[in-house]
Write a protein that holds these residues in place. Sequence first.
Motif, PDB file in Angstrom:
ATOM      1  N   GLU A   1       3.377   3.815  -3.939  1.00 26.03           N
ATOM      2  CA  GLU A   1       3.297   5.121  -4.599  1.00 26.03           C
ATOM      3  C   GLU A   1       3.955   6.215  -3.752  1.00 26.03           C
ATOM      4  O   GLU A   1       4.706   7.044  -4.272  1.00 26.03           O
ATOM      5  CB  GLU A   1       1.835   5.477  -4.892  1.00 26.03           C
TER       6      GLU A   1
ATOM      7  N   SER B   1       0.811  -1.223   0.000  1.00 26.97           N
ATOM      8  CA  SER B   1       0.000   0.000   0.000  1.00 26.97           C
ATOM      9  C   SER B   1       0.843   1.272   0.000  1.00 26.97           C
ATOM     10  O   SER B   1       0.336   2.364  -0.277  1.00 26.97           O
ATOM     11  CB  SER B   1      -0.962   0.015   1.197  1.00 26.97           C
TER      12      SER B   1
ATOM     13  N   ASN C   1      -5.723   7.615   1.541  1.00 26.95           N
ATOM     14  CA  ASN C   1      -6.711   6.537   1.486  1.00 26.95           C
ATOM     15  C   ASN C   1      -6.209   5.479   0.506  1.00 26.95           C
ATOM     16  O   ASN C   1      -6.288   5.654  -0.715  1.00 26.95           O
ATOM     17  CB  ASN C   1      -8.068   7.094   1.057  1.00 26.95           C
ATOM     18  N   THR C   2      -5.652   4.426   1.064  1.00 28.59           N
ATOM     19  CA  THR C   2      -4.983   3.399   0.265  1.00 28.59           C
ATOM     20  C   THR C   2      -5.733   2.078   0.343  1.00 28.59           C
ATOM     21  O   THR C   2      -6.694   1.920   1.099  1.00 28.59           O
ATOM     22  CB  THR C   2      -3.545   3.184   0.758  1.00 28.59           C
ATOM     23  N   LYS C   3      -5.257   1.123  -0.451  1.00 32.06           N
ATOM     24  CA  LYS C   3      -5.802  -0.234  -0.414  1.00 32.06           C
ATOM     25  C   LYS C   3      -4.698  -1.170   0.083  1.00 32.06           C
ATOM     26  O   LYS C   3      -3.614  -1.240  -0.503  1.00 32.06           O
ATOM     27  CB  LYS C   3      -6.288  -0.671  -1.794  1.00 32.06           C
TER      28      LYS C   3
ATOM     29  N   GLN D   1      -1.889  12.037  -7.471  1.00 35.52           N
ATOM     30  CA  GLN D   1      -2.513  12.599  -6.280  1.00 35.52           C
ATOM     31  C   GLN D   1      -1.523  12.695  -5.122  1.00 35.52           C
ATOM     32  O   GLN D   1      -1.537  13.667  -4.353  1.00 35.52           O
ATOM     33  CB  GLN D   1      -3.734  11.765  -5.880  1.00 35.52           C
TER      34      GLN D   1
ATOM     35  N   CYS E   1      -2.369  -3.378  -2.241  1.00 33.20           N
ATOM     36  CA  CYS E   1      -2.633  -2.785  -3.558  1.00 33.20           C
ATOM     37  C   CYS E   1      -1.668  -3.289  -4.624  1.00 33.20           C
ATOM     38  O   CYS E   1      -0.456  -3.321  -4.428  1.00 33.20           O
ATOM     39  CB  CYS E   1      -2.554  -1.269  -3.458  1.00 33.20           C
TER      40      CYS E   1
ATOM     41  N   ASN F   1      -5.412   2.459   5.128  1.00 29.50           N
ATOM     42  CA  ASN F   1      -5.947   1.346   4.335  1.00 29.50           C
ATOM     43  C   ASN F   1      -7.112   0.647   5.019  1.00 29.50           C
ATOM     44  O   ASN F   1      -7.647  -0.326   4.503  1.00 29.50           O
ATOM     45  CB  ASN F   1      -4.842   0.345   3.964  1.00 29.50           C
TER      46      ASN F   1
ATOM     47  N   ASN G   1      -3.064   5.575  -3.642  1.00 26.92           N
ATOM     48  CA  ASN G   1      -2.310   4.704  -4.546  1.00 26.92           C
ATOM     49  C   ASN G   1      -2.295   5.257  -5.966  1.00 26.92           C
ATOM     50  O   ASN G   1      -2.099   4.522  -6.930  1.00 26.92           O
ATOM     51  CB  ASN G   1      -2.873   3.285  -4.538  1.00 26.92           C
ATOM     52  N   ASP G   2      -2.503   6.569  -6.069  1.00 31.36           N
ATOM     53  CA  ASP G   2      -2.415   7.274  -7.343  1.00 31.36           C
ATOM     54  C   ASP G   2      -1.213   8.212  -7.277  1.00 31.36           C
ATOM     55  O   ASP G   2      -1.182   9.121  -6.445  1.00 31.36           O
ATOM     56  CB  ASP G   2      -3.704   8.053  -7.618  1.00 31.36           C
TER      57      ASP G   2
ATOM     58  N   GLU H   1      -7.782  11.373  -1.811  1.00 34.53           N
ATOM     59  CA  GLU H   1      -8.837  10.413  -2.123  1.00 34.53           C
ATOM     60  C   GLU H   1      -8.276   9.050  -2.484  1.00 34.53           C
ATOM     61  O   GLU H   1      -8.779   8.021  -2.037  1.00 34.53           O
ATOM     62  CB  GLU H   1      -9.703  10.939  -3.266  1.00 34.53           C
ATOM     63  N   ASP H   2      -7.230   9.018  -3.314  1.00 32.67           N
ATOM     64  CA  ASP H   2      -6.613   7.755  -3.718  1.00 32.67           C
ATOM     65  C   ASP H   2      -5.117   7.839  -3.443  1.00 32.67           C
ATOM     66  O   ASP H   2      -4.354   8.394  -4.236  1.00 32.67           O
ATOM     67  CB  ASP H   2      -6.872   7.467  -5.196  1.00 32.67           C
TER      68      ASP H   2
END
Length: 275
Positions: free
Chosen positions: A36, A33, A237-239, A214, A242, A175, A210-211, A207-208
């Motif tokens: 990035e 996660s 805000n991650t996963k 962003q 990911c 996450n 893992n972008d 918001e993301d």
Amino acid sequence: MSQDLKEICKDIRCDIMTTIGHLGVGHIGGCLSLAELLTVLYFKEMHIDPQNPKMPGRDRLVCSKGHAGPAIYAALANRGYFDKAELLTLNQSGTHLPSHCDMNLTTGIDMTTGSLGQGFSCAVGVALGSKLEDDGATIYAIVGDGESQEGQIWEAAMFAAAKKLDNLIAFTDYNKLQIDGPVSEVNDVAPLAEKWAAFGWNVIDVEDGNDLEQVEAAIEHAKLGRGGEKPTMVILNTKKGCGVKWIEDLGAGNHNTNVTEEQAQAAIAEIRGRD
């Protein structure tokens, strides 16, 4: 966002899989996660020199969620702090890469971490020292969302705001999962942005997380806070897990799990195949 950074991010994620797959077990979810964030920090934002890792005035990173050590090691190896072959020694006898970060063993690690909450206090101390030295460095820190249940996190947060440490930029790897299940069910830390704001911090909610674009934009925005007399918390805000579907699908089970070399190779093929 440059194609180079996208490829570096894939390299870091693949090296995490290779490292943990070779060992056979590890904290895979919370490592993946962070790919990035580590890509942007080590390859775009941080003022560092792998050839002079103790350079005065360098930016420093403290990963308070110390179990994400393999992710930090993957980033350091890709940045040239040590040979990638060392990644295969993770947590083995005589290694320079223990499962949790150790500044006395690993080139490029600025603070030993592992016991949750303590690394963040250390990061605040490093930021205070940097401010007193007036060395111009930015101090970065990474905390976990489960880790944010620790009282020590909030004591350090209060101190950082009181000392006006605007040279400190922290990140929450939000996450939403920890070892025992969803953070919201174990001991909910929400509303997280409001909590940090109430403690006197600038807050940027991504918001993301893992972008890459962003994440980069958030760090650039956070740097504008220098001179504003407040530290900054960037909530990512991650996963968890990911980049690898079967690991993502494990949910909280991916906090620490077995990974075979065959699974690692399949995961690497999946990561390489993604846009």
